[in-house]
Design a protein around this motif. Structure first.
Motif, PDB file in Angstrom:
ATOM      1  N   LEU A 140      37.366  35.277  37.547  1.00  0.00           N
ATOM      2  CA  LEU A 140      38.298  36.373  37.808  1.00  0.00           C
ATOM      3  C   LEU A 140      39.757  35.962  37.619  1.00  0.00           C
ATOM      4  CD1 LEU A 140      36.627  38.039  40.913  1.00  0.00           C
ATOM      5  CD2 LEU A 140      37.087  39.143  38.716  1.00  0.00           C
ATOM      6  N   ASP A 141      40.002  34.672  37.500  1.00  0.00           N
ATOM      7  CA  ASP A 141      41.366  34.188  37.251  1.00  0.00           C
ATOM      8  C   ASP A 141      41.657  34.343  35.757  1.00  0.00           C
ATOM      9  OD1 ASP A 141      43.812  32.954  37.221  1.00  0.00           O
ATOM     10  OD2 ASP A 141      43.017  30.922  37.488  1.00  0.00           O
ATOM     11  N   ILE A 142      41.925  35.566  35.369  1.00  0.00           N
ATOM     12  CA  ILE A 142      42.028  35.911  33.952  1.00  0.00           C
ATOM     13  C   ILE A 142      43.226  35.260  33.280  1.00  0.00           C
ATOM     14  CG2 ILE A 142      42.347  37.858  32.349  1.00  0.00           C
ATOM     15  CD1 ILE A 142      40.650  39.516  34.393  1.00  0.00           C
ATOM     16  N   ASN A 143      44.348  35.146  33.994  1.00  0.00           N
ATOM     17  CA  ASN A 143      45.534  34.546  33.388  1.00  0.00           C
ATOM     18  C   ASN A 143      45.643  33.034  33.651  1.00  0.00           C
ATOM     19  OD1 ASN A 143      46.284  34.434  36.055  1.00  0.00           O
ATOM     20  ND2 ASN A 143      48.098  35.748  35.842  1.00  0.00           N
ATOM     21  N   LYS A 144      44.592  32.464  34.275  1.00  0.00           N
ATOM     22  CA  LYS A 144      44.485  31.014  34.486  1.00  0.00           C
ATOM     23  C   LYS A 144      45.665  30.424  35.263  1.00  0.00           C
ATOM     24  CE  LYS A 144      40.823  31.293  31.914  1.00  0.00           C
ATOM     25  NZ  LYS A 144      39.508  31.407  32.570  1.00  0.00           N
ATOM     26  N   ASP A 145      46.099  31.124  36.317  1.00  0.00           N
ATOM     27  CA  ASP A 145      47.193  30.595  37.134  1.00  0.00           C
ATOM     28  C   ASP A 145      46.702  30.042  38.469  1.00  0.00           C
ATOM     29  OD1 ASP A 145      46.539  32.913  38.467  1.00  0.00           O
ATOM     30  OD2 ASP A 145      48.593  33.680  38.595  1.00  0.00           O
ATOM     31  N   GLY A 146      45.368  29.945  38.614  1.00  0.00           N
ATOM     32  CA  GLY A 146      44.795  29.410  39.845  1.00  0.00           C
ATOM     33  C   GLY A 146      44.654  30.430  40.954  1.00  0.00           C
ATOM     34  N   LYS A 147      45.042  31.689  40.674  1.00  0.00           N
ATOM     35  CA  LYS A 147      44.978  32.749  41.674  1.00  0.00           C
ATOM     36  C   LYS A 147      44.287  33.979  41.094  1.00  0.00           C
ATOM     37  CE  LYS A 147      49.437  32.398  41.956  1.00  0.00           C
ATOM     38  NZ  LYS A 147      50.865  32.592  42.294  1.00  0.00           N
ATOM     39  N   VAL A 148      43.782  34.805  41.988  1.00  0.00           N
ATOM     40  CA  VAL A 148      43.177  36.083  41.592  1.00  0.00           C
ATOM     41  C   VAL A 148      43.969  37.179  42.285  1.00  0.00           C
ATOM     42  CG1 VAL A 148      41.123  37.540  41.669  1.00  0.00           C
ATOM     43  CG2 VAL A 148      40.887  35.062  41.312  1.00  0.00           C
ATOM     44  N   ASP A 149      44.611  38.049  41.494  1.00  0.00           N
ATOM     45  CA  ASP A 149      45.352  39.153  42.102  1.00  0.00           C
ATOM     46  C   ASP A 149      44.492  40.410  42.116  1.00  0.00           C
ATOM     47  OD1 ASP A 149      45.647  40.653  39.626  1.00  0.00           O
ATOM     48  OD2 ASP A 149      47.264  39.295  39.060  1.00  0.00           O
ATOM     49  N   ILE A 150      45.012  41.465  42.744  1.00  0.00           N
ATOM     50  CA  ILE A 150      44.193  42.672  42.914  1.00  0.00           C
ATOM     51  C   ILE A 150      43.844  43.345  41.591  1.00  0.00           C
ATOM     52  CG2 ILE A 150      44.869  43.167  45.289  1.00  0.00           C
ATOM     53  CD1 ILE A 150      46.932  45.137  44.222  1.00  0.00           C
ATOM     54  N   GLY A 151      44.696  43.155  40.571  1.00  0.00           N
ATOM     55  CA  GLY A 151      44.361  43.702  39.255  1.00  0.00           C
ATOM     56  C   GLY A 151      43.175  42.977  38.657  1.00  0.00           C
ATOM     57  N   GLU A 152      43.208  41.655  38.741  1.00  0.00           N
ATOM     58  CA  GLU A 152      42.093  40.863  38.217  1.00  0.00           C
ATOM     59  C   GLU A 152      40.821  41.130  39.014  1.00  0.00           C
ATOM     60  OE1 GLU A 152      44.418  36.912  36.569  1.00  0.00           O
ATOM     61  OE2 GLU A 152      44.275  37.211  38.743  1.00  0.00           O
ATOM     62  N   TYR A 153      40.944  41.173  40.324  1.00  0.00           N
ATOM     63  CA  TYR A 153      39.780  41.414  41.172  1.00  0.00           C
ATOM     64  C   TYR A 153      39.155  42.782  40.873  1.00  0.00           C
ATOM     65  CZ  TYR A 153      36.842  41.564  45.334  1.00  0.00           C
ATOM     66  OH  TYR A 153      35.758  41.649  46.182  1.00  0.00           O
ATOM     67  N   SER A 154      40.015  43.754  40.546  1.00  0.00           N
ATOM     68  CA  SER A 154      39.525  45.105  40.255  1.00  0.00           C
ATOM     69  C   SER A 154      38.537  45.129  39.099  1.00  0.00           C
ATOM     70  CB  SER A 154      40.700  46.035  39.930  1.00  0.00           C
ATOM     71  OG  SER A 154      41.503  46.252  41.058  1.00  0.00           O
ATOM     72  N   SER A 155      38.669  44.167  38.187  1.00  0.00           N
ATOM     73  CA  SER A 155      37.746  44.136  37.060  1.00  0.00           C
ATOM     74  C   SER A 155      36.311  43.918  37.527  1.00  0.00           C
ATOM     75  CB  SER A 155      38.157  43.058  36.053  1.00  0.00           C
ATOM     76  OG  SER A 155      38.048  41.767  36.611  1.00  0.00           O
ATOM     77  N   SER A 156      36.133  43.194  38.634  1.00  0.00           N
ATOM     78  CA  SER A 156      34.773  42.970  39.146  1.00  0.00           C
ATOM     79  C   SER A 156      34.208  44.244  39.776  1.00  0.00           C
ATOM     80  CB  SER A 156      34.753  41.828  40.161  1.00  0.00           C
ATOM     81  OG  SER A 156      35.450  42.165  41.338  1.00  0.00           O
ATOM     82  N   ILE A 157      35.090  45.070  40.368  1.00  0.00           N
ATOM     83  CA  ILE A 157      34.636  46.344  40.937  1.00  0.00           C
ATOM     84  C   ILE A 157      34.163  47.273  39.823  1.00  0.00           C
ATOM     85  CG2 ILE A 157      35.326  48.384  42.252  1.00  0.00           C
ATOM     86  CD1 ILE A 157      37.245  46.640  43.829  1.00  0.00           C
ATOM     87  N   LEU A 158      34.937  47.342  38.740  1.00  0.00           N
ATOM     88  CA  LEU A 158      34.528  48.177  37.613  1.00  0.00           C
ATOM     89  C   LEU A 158      33.258  47.635  36.970  1.00  0.00           C
ATOM     90  CD1 LEU A 158      37.932  49.072  35.902  1.00  0.00           C
ATOM     91  CD2 LEU A 158      36.529  50.495  37.410  1.00  0.00           C
ATOM     92  N   ALA A 159      33.113  46.314  36.927  1.00  0.00           N
ATOM     93  CA  ALA A 159      31.892  45.727  36.379  1.00  0.00           C
ATOM     94  C   ALA A 159      30.691  46.129  37.223  1.00  0.00           C
ATOM     95  CB  ALA A 159      32.013  44.205  36.332  1.00  0.00           C
ATOM     96  N   ALA A 160      30.827  46.081  38.554  1.00  0.00           N
ATOM     97  CA  ALA A 160      29.736  46.475  39.440  1.00  0.00           C
ATOM     98  C   ALA A 160      29.384  47.949  39.257  1.00  0.00           C
ATOM     99  CB  ALA A 160      30.114  46.200  40.889  1.00  0.00           C
ATOM    100  N   ASP A 161      30.401  48.772  39.032  1.00  0.00           N
ATOM    101  CA  ASP A 161      30.199  50.204  38.775  1.00  0.00           C
ATOM    102  C   ASP A 161      29.355  50.385  37.514  1.00  0.00           C
ATOM    103  OD1 ASP A 161      30.536  52.927  38.056  1.00  0.00           O
ATOM    104  OD2 ASP A 161      32.461  53.027  39.063  1.00  0.00           O
ATOM    105  N   MET A 162      29.776  49.748  36.415  1.00  0.00           N
ATOM    106  CA  MET A 162      29.025  49.864  35.160  1.00  0.00           C
ATOM    107  C   MET A 162      27.586  49.367  35.319  1.00  0.00           C
ATOM    108  SD  MET A 162      31.704  48.352  32.359  1.00  0.00           S
ATOM    109  CE  MET A 162      33.472  48.568  32.540  1.00  0.00           C
ATOM    110  N   LEU A 163      27.435  48.203  35.955  1.00  0.00           N
ATOM    111  CA  LEU A 163      26.128  47.562  36.059  1.00  0.00           C
ATOM    112  C   LEU A 163      25.221  48.238  37.080  1.00  0.00           C
ATOM    113  CD1 LEU A 163      27.410  43.898  35.828  1.00  0.00           C
ATOM    114  CD2 LEU A 163      26.016  45.079  34.115  1.00  0.00           C
ATOM    115  N   SER A 164      25.768  49.184  37.827  1.00  0.00           N
ATOM    116  CA  SER A 164      24.939  49.977  38.734  1.00  0.00           C
ATOM    117  C   SER A 164      24.069  50.967  37.965  1.00  0.00           C
ATOM    118  CB  SER A 164      25.817  50.747  39.731  1.00  0.00           C
ATOM    119  OG  SER A 164      26.452  49.866  40.631  1.00  0.00           O
ATOM    120  N   LYS A 165      24.473  51.243  36.733  1.00  0.00           N
ATOM    121  CA  LYS A 165      23.746  52.241  35.943  1.00  0.00           C
ATOM    122  C   LYS A 165      22.961  51.641  34.789  1.00  0.00           C
ATOM    123  CE  LYS A 165      27.147  54.459  38.104  1.00  0.00           C
ATOM    124  NZ  LYS A 165      28.308  53.829  38.757  1.00  0.00           N
ATOM    125  N   SER A 166      23.337  50.436  34.360  1.00  0.00           N
ATOM    126  CA  SER A 166      22.710  49.842  33.180  1.00  0.00           C
ATOM    127  C   SER A 166      22.838  48.331  33.234  1.00  0.00           C
ATOM    128  CB  SER A 166      23.385  50.375  31.910  1.00  0.00           C
ATOM    129  OG  SER A 166      22.970  49.665  30.766  1.00  0.00           O
TER     130      SER A 166
END
Length: 221
Positions: A140-166
């Protein structure tokens, strides 16, 4: 706060802890949804109140038989009540008010899931969420700065949404809901052995939905 419908716990953010406290309705919905989801998770699956089988009197008298029957009836009734009070294992968790992408609700949910933090180090995130040392949130550390911000973390929520259906992530499937299938799929992506695939998935989602700008908008509000 959740309802049970056909054996499935239905969780959303229409009402909750942040009513009257968070002004923006989308942010409020996302944060309420997470708080309500955590309330669902805190419901006990096994509890100290679950009764052990009663000690029976194996004497031959009619009185002993009657007492045994009473004890067993009470035991069965109390434990039926306990089991019926448990939340269902299946859930559907709605973190956006509608099926249309609402980035403020999404970021609100991310903010709440991250413990009301706008960013955490990878190590902090792992200490909170990684089941064991074979899992990591480093993808989730997309910009490789050693931290995960709420924008980066949000990508996992959208991934879970997609993968809930397929089993294959498809942006067209995003509708603001996550179920057991999607949750377990994203959990599997946090395994260190799947780090490369997870990083590619999250980076693609992050860029596709411009979550960097969504984060800036959320923080400026």
């Amino acid at each position: 706060m959740f309802e049970v419908n056909n054996g499935v716990a239905k969780i959303d953010g229409s009402k909750g802890k942040y009513d009257g406290k968070v002004t923006d309705p989308s942010v409020r919905y996302g944060r309420n949804a997470v708080e309500n989801y955590y309330t669902y998770l805190e419901k006990p699956i096994v509890s100290d109140t679950f009764n052990t089988a009663p000690i029976l009197d194996f004497g031959m008298s009619p009185e002993a038989a009657d007492k045994n029957a009473e004890k067993l009836d009470k035991f069965l009734k109390e434990n039926d009540e306990y089991l019926n009070a448990l939340p269902p294992l299946e859930f559907e968790y709605r973190y956006m008010p509608t099926s249309k992408l609402d980035t403020k609700a999404l970021l609100g949910a991310a903010y709440e899931e991250m413990g009301k933090s706008k960013e955490l180090s990878v190590e902090e995130l792992d200490s909170r969420f990684a089941p064991d040392e074979t899992f990591t949130s480093r993808a989730l550390d997309i910009n490789k700065d050693g931290k995960v911000d709420i924008g980066e973390y949000s990508s996992s929520i959208l991934a879970a949404d997609m993968l809930s259906k397929s089993e294959t992530p498809n942006p067209a499937n995003i509708d603001g809901t996550i179920n057991n299938k999607g949750f377990n799929a994203v959990l599997a992506y946090t395994q260190k052995s799947k780090a490369a695939a997870a990083a590619a998935l999250y980076s693609n989602i992050y860029n596709t939905f411009n979550l960097e700008e969504a984060k800036k908008d959320f923080q400026a509000d």
